[in-house]
Every structure is written in structure tokens, then in C-alpha cells.
Design a protein around this motif. Structure first.
Motif, PDB file in Angstrom:
ATOM      1  N   UNK A 142     -14.831  10.441   1.182  1.00 47.86           N
ATOM      2  CA  UNK A 142     -13.715  11.073   0.464  1.00 47.86           C
ATOM      3  C   UNK A 142     -12.684  10.029   0.046  1.00 47.86           C
ATOM      4  N   UNK A 143     -12.276   9.190   1.006  1.00 44.27           N
ATOM      5  CA  UNK A 143     -11.252   8.194   0.672  1.00 44.27           C
ATOM      6  C   UNK A 143     -11.816   7.156  -0.308  1.00 44.27           C
ATOM      7  N   UNK A 144     -13.107   6.832  -0.178  1.00 47.43           N
ATOM      8  CA  UNK A 144     -13.738   5.898  -1.107  1.00 47.43           C
ATOM      9  C   UNK A 144     -13.783   6.456  -2.520  1.00 47.43           C
ATOM     10  N   UNK A 145     -14.135   7.753  -2.632  1.00 43.40           N
ATOM     11  CA  UNK A 145     -14.200   8.385  -3.958  1.00 43.40           C
ATOM     12  C   UNK A 145     -12.810   8.423  -4.596  1.00 43.40           C
ATOM     13  N   UNK A 146     -11.802   8.729  -3.783  1.00 45.45           N
ATOM     14  CA  UNK A 146     -10.419   8.742  -4.291  1.00 45.45           C
ATOM     15  C   UNK A 146     -10.036   7.362  -4.833  1.00 45.45           C
ATOM     16  N   UNK A 147     -10.366   6.329  -4.049  1.00 46.75           N
ATOM     17  CA  UNK A 147     -10.023   4.963  -4.451  1.00 46.75           C
ATOM     18  C   UNK A 147     -10.771   4.570  -5.730  1.00 46.75           C
ATOM     19  N   UNK A 203     -10.541   1.149   7.825  1.00 46.58           N
ATOM     20  CA  UNK A 203     -11.037   1.184   6.448  1.00 46.58           C
ATOM     21  C   UNK A 203     -10.534   2.405   5.673  1.00 46.58           C
ATOM     22  N   UNK A 204     -10.433   3.557   6.352  1.00 51.36           N
ATOM     23  CA  UNK A 204      -9.953   4.758   5.643  1.00 51.36           C
ATOM     24  C   UNK A 204      -8.506   4.559   5.191  1.00 51.36           C
ATOM     25  N   UNK A 205      -7.688   4.005   6.079  1.00 52.31           N
ATOM     26  CA  UNK A 205      -6.286   3.763   5.718  1.00 52.31           C
ATOM     27  C   UNK A 205      -6.194   2.785   4.543  1.00 52.31           C
ATOM     28  N   UNK A 206      -7.042   1.744   4.583  1.00 50.27           N
ATOM     29  CA  UNK A 206      -7.021   0.752   3.496  1.00 50.27           C
ATOM     30  C   UNK A 206      -7.420   1.412   2.175  1.00 50.27           C
ATOM     31  N   UNK A 207      -8.472   2.235   2.218  1.00 54.36           N
ATOM     32  CA  UNK A 207      -8.939   2.898   0.995  1.00 54.36           C
ATOM     33  C   UNK A 207      -7.866   3.843   0.448  1.00 54.36           C
TER      34      UNK A 207
END
Lengths: 227, 321
Positions: A142-147, A203-207
Motif C-alpha cells: 500500500x505504501x509503495x503504491x502510494x509512493x 521502510x513503510x515510514x520512509x515510503x
């Protein structure tokens, strides 16, 4: 406080994008087939090597490479189509730039989330990926797709106004996406390995931070591209 | 014919850079453990930071362009990006040569290597974008937007991603003392395997005699090029004694802490001769190199900016770069 008219216009553009897409299904067909072909090719081509459960980082890298190239195919279309069909001028008159950006961003996000589900499920099945932490994997995707969407939607608007659109989108997007890709690949590998949320949060926070930074920058810059 | 002031400055700059190059090879002492290869740092480090500074300057001028819409600011942004590209190529080449000597490979995707490559790709994309937009006003506008947008990602690339990813060989821990690199902790009963840069290490055993604590550690080099067993030791006063060399590299493994009862160790990677800049000759040459390459970048920037400005004045719509 944001003008409610902007929300209405955003919603209208989002709905219009889906109507238009469902009418001809160009992006959906091309991108879904591309994603399926890519996962099948990787599984066929690399055979037992890729079906080993010991190569979490390689699995994660393949998932994100396939998603990246599918995104290159799909995400630039939202603005390119406006220029090709000569509807951009009408859209400029009909809605404020921020609503156009938000509407297109939401459309790209939903499209990419669908694509992410498709690619991940196929990869898990065909490459025999053992997922250690499903909740972390969902958070990471989810966070990757947002980024990914936050980093590419403005570039899609830029290339729509240039002469060599297809190739240029990848050329302009890739350098911008590398920080999030590195993080997403490492994070997804951690989720496959089944680490705790504590270890997987970085990694989630970074993304998410990347997504917010790119989103805010896009909000500031979009009107300049769209004028 | 009397020399003009500008010519004098140019000659002085040429002599300055020549003196830096001469000193780099003949005045600076060999870097213990790295031999002559260590000299390349005198050029590599200044060139690398000036690249980042040029990119930053280009982004600033792009912001000014979008604010004032004056083509002169766009000219300055392009000139800074061009100088930055030149320096970026130079930094990449010198860094690769150094990596081959020290790490045994021209390229090993160290986070710092990745960031300089991305910077090069951003510059390339910036120029590719400029060349694919016909209308001059739109070209300036879109290029400025892309330049600013790319600059937003730089903090993630330079500071965040390297920390989320594996540790790096780059940020000073291997070269300079007093760094905050804490090494890797391994335990016989817990996490036996760890990573130092690109090298995978595994604690095999830990023994204690009267005057030495001895750790047996298996190391696997990048790409499984070499697998070896290293035995670093700690003396009875708790100070590192034997520092074995990594296979095919000029770095050494150092045992920082060891507890034989608990079966835990803390190890790190060190260059054998640390504190490169503590030598006054090296320090002065390094500072002179920074000044020289900065002045050279500024001079190149001024030349390019003047040429582009003339081009803009003569043919306002034709500056197709």
C-alpha cells in the motif's frame, strides 16, 4: 479549508476517468496482460531457481520491477490521452488544476492498487513465494503504491506536453523513483521473511514520507505544468 | 600586449590545479594500506560534493525561474546542470577506479554509488526533457518543474534510503576515525550472521585463552567471489590485536568487543591506516583541491552561462538544450 467545489471537481474527474477507461478498457487490458505475461515469463524462464523460498530479496525485486514497468505503461496515459484526443483545453476550462491533479492521482492510485493485487497474487502462486507476514506485506505494498503514484503522476503531466511521450516517461520517472524502489524492495523482502512490525516499520515510514513529499511538491508544481 | 585581468585569473587557476595534481602524486604521502590508490581521494571528494552543489544551484535557479519567469534564470539553471553533469561523470569514474582497487569491483551498488548514478540519470533526464519540447517557454517551464521535483527526492536518496538499506562502506566509517559506525553484533546463540557493507559474515566460534579472545568468522565477499575464515582477536586489555585482511580487499576486520561467556562479539571493517587527513601535507593539498575544483566549476559555469545568454539574446526561441 479547501473549497468544496474542488472536491466535487476532483470526484467528477475521477468518475470521468473510470467511465472513459471502462468504455475502451485500453489501460486495463494492456496493463493486466503485461503484468500476467511478466510474472509467467519470470516463472517459466527462471524455473526452479525462482521457486526456491530462499530468495526473498530476488522475489521482492521481481515483484517491484514488474509493477514498475506496468506502471510505466499505465500511469502516463491519464494525461497523454487528454493531449491525443485534444480534450486538455476543455478540461482546463472545466476544472481547477488542483482538482485535475487530484482526480487523475486517485484514478492512477486505484489502477495501481488493482495491478499490485494482481501481480502479487500471481507472483505468490507462480513463484512459490512463502509470505512470512501478510499484514506487513499489505502495508508495504500500500505504501509503495502510494509512493509510486505520487512520484509519477506529475511526470505523466510533464511528458504529455512533450513530443516523445512513451520513452520519456520511463527516462524521467526512473531516477525519481529509485529511492522509493530501493526501500520498497528491501521492505517487501522483510515482509516475505516474516519480520515483526517493529523491524518492518522503517521502510513503510520512509515510503509514506516519500509519498507525502512528492505529493506536496506535485500540488505546488502541477498548476505550472498544466497552464 | 598586457594581460587582461580575466586572463590572469585563468592562468592562476590553471597553475593552481596543476599544483594540486602535482602534489597529489608527489607531495601527499602514500595512504597506509591503500598505497597510491588513496591519492584519488584528493580529487574524488571535491568533485563529488561540487556535483551535488551544482545540482542544488540548478534547482534554486529553476525555482527563481518559475517565480519570476525570466529566461536568464533558466540559462543559469542549465549552465549549473551542465557543469554538474561534467563533474558527476568525473566523480563516477574516479570513484569506480577507487572501488576497483579497494573493494575489488568497479561497481557494487553501495548506496553512495547509487546516489551519484541517480544524479547522473537526473541530469540526463533533464536534458532529454529539454530536447523533446519544441516551444521554448514551455520547455523552460517543464524543465524547471522537473528539476525541482527531482531535487525533492535527493534527501531520500542521500540520507534516508542508505539507512533503510544495508550499511554502506562509504560514509567515513572505513576511512576516518571518530565516525559513528558501530560495526555489527553477532551472537553464537542468536543472530550469527550479519553484514558489513556488502560482505556477509558469520560467527563460527569464540574462544578465550589467558591473554587473547579469538573469534572465528566466516566471510563471504560480494557475489560469493571469495569465502574465507578470518580470526580477529582481542587482547587481555580489551583492545583489538590481530586484524586480518578481507580476501581480495585492503580492508581489515577488527574485533571491537567480545564476551566469551555470553558468546557475543562486535566486529567492524577498518582501513589499516586510518586518519588520512591528520597528515598536514595531505590536509593542505585536500583543501587546495577543494578550492581549485570549486573555482574551476565556477569558471566553467560562467563561460557556459555567458554563451547561453548570448544565444538567448540573438535567437530567443532557439536555445534548444
Amino acid at each position: 479549508m479547501i473549497d468544496p467545489q474542488i472536491w466535487r471537481a476532483t470526484r467528477a474527474i475521477f468518475v470521468r476517468e473510470w467511465r472513459s477507461e471502462l468504455r475502451n478498457r485500453q489501460a486495463l487490458n494492456a496493463v493486466a496482460l503485461f503484468a500476467i505475461c511478466s510474472v509467467v515469463t519470470v516463472s517459466l524462464g527462471l524455473g526452479p531457481l525462482m521457486r526456491s523460498t530462499e530468495v526473498g530479496l530476488v522475489h521482492a525485486a521481481f515483484v517491484w520491477v514488474i509493477l514498475l514497468f506496468a506502471a510505466f505503461t499505465a500511469l502516463s496515459r491519464v494525461f497523454v490521452v487528454e493531449e491525443e484526443q485534444r480534450t486538455a483545453a476543455a478540461l482546463r476550462l472545466a476544472a481547477p488544476p488542483i482538482a485535475v491533479y487530484l482526480g487523475k492521482l486517485c484514478f492512477n492510485l486505484v489502477l495501481l492498487l488493482g495491478l499490485t493485487i494482481l501481480v502479487t497474487v500471481l507472483a505468490i502462486v507462480l513463484l512459490n513465494i512463502r509470505v512470512g507476514a501478510y499484514d506487513l506485506l499489505i502495508g508495504m505494498l500500500l505504501s509503495g503504491a502510494l509512493a509510486l503514484v505520487a512520484g509519477t503522476t506529475l511526470v505523466a503531466a510533464i511528458i504529455a506536453r512533450s513530443s516523445s511521450r512513451g520513452a520519456l516517461f520511463a527516462v524521467l520517472s526512473l531516477p525519481i523513483l529509485i529511492p522509493m524502489l530501493v526501500t520498497a524492495v528491501r521492505g517487501t523482502a522483510l515482509a516475505f521473511a516474516g519480520v515483526s512490525w517493529e523491524r518492518g516499520m522503517a521502510p513503510i515510514q520512509t515510503l509514506l514520507a516519500y509519498a507525502v513529499a512528492m505529493f506536496v511538491a506535485s500540488l505546488f508544481l502541477f498548476a505550472t505544468v498544466w497552464e | 600586449m598586457a594581460l587582461r585581468k580575466g586572463d590572469g585569473v585563468k592562468i592562476f587557476l590553471g597553475l593552481w590545479i596543476a599544483a594540486v595534481i602535482y602534489s597529489m602524486f608527489l607531495v601527499v604521502p602514500q595512504y597506509v594500506g591503500l598505497g597510491d590508490a588513496g591519492r584519488i581521494i584528493i580529487v574524488h571528494v571535491p568533485v563529488a560534493w561540487i556535483t551535488s552543489a551544482a545540482f542544488f544551484l540548478s534547482a534554486i535557479y529553476s525555482i527563481i525561474y518559475l517565480w519570476k519567469r525570466n529566461p536568464t534564470s533558466d540559462v543559469a539553471a542549465v549552465a549549473a546542470a551542465e557543469v554538474g553533469t561534467l563533474y558527476c561523470i568525473f566523480a563516477t569514474i574516479t570513484g569506480s577506479i577507487f572501488a576497483e582497487v579497494v573493494w575489488g569491483t568497479f561497481w557494487n551498488w553501495d548506496p553512495r554509488e547509487t546516489s551519484i548514478l541517480v544524479l547522473l540519470l537526473i541530469y540526463a533526464a533533464y536534458f532529454a526533457l529539454r530536447s523533446s519540447v519544441d516551444d521554448s517557454e514551455r520547455r523552460r517551464r517543464l524543465a524547471a518543474v522537473y528539476n525541482i521535483f527531482a531535487a525533492v527526492t535527493m534527501p531520500f536518496l542521500l540520507f534516508v534510503a542508505p539507512r533503510v538499506a544495508d550499511s554502506t562502506l562509504h560514509p567515513n566509517c572505513a576511512f576516518l576515525q571518530g565516525s559513528k559506525c558501530e560495526g555489527v553484533s553477532l551472537s553464537l546463540s542468536g543472530a550469527k550472521i550479519g553484514q558489513l557493507g556488502d560482505v556477509v559474515i558469520e560467527l563460527k566460534s569464540l574462544t578465550k585463552t589467558d591473554d587473547l579472545t579469538q573469534a572465528t568468522i566466516e566471510v563471504r565477499m560480494p557475489g560469493m567471489k571469495n569465502v574465507a575464515t578470518l580470526i580477529p582477536t582481542l587482547d587481555s586489555a580489551g583492545k583489538p590485536a590481530d586484524r586480518p585482511e578481507f580476501p581480495g580487499q585492503q580492508f581489515r576486520m577488527v574485533l571491537l568487543e567480545a564476551d566469551a561467556t555470553a558468546g557475543t562479539v562486535r566486529v567492524n571493517m577498518q582501513a589499516p591506516g586510518t586518519n588520512l587527513l591528520s597528515n598536514p601535507r595531505t590536509l593542505w593539498v585536500f583543501l587546495a583541491s577543494n578550492l581549485g575544483f570549486l573555482a574551476l566549476a565556477f569558471w566553467l559555469y560562467q563561460i557556459r552561462r555567458t554563451i547561453l545568454q548570448v544565444q538567448l539574446t540573438l535567437t530567443p526561441g532557439e536555445m534548444n538544450i
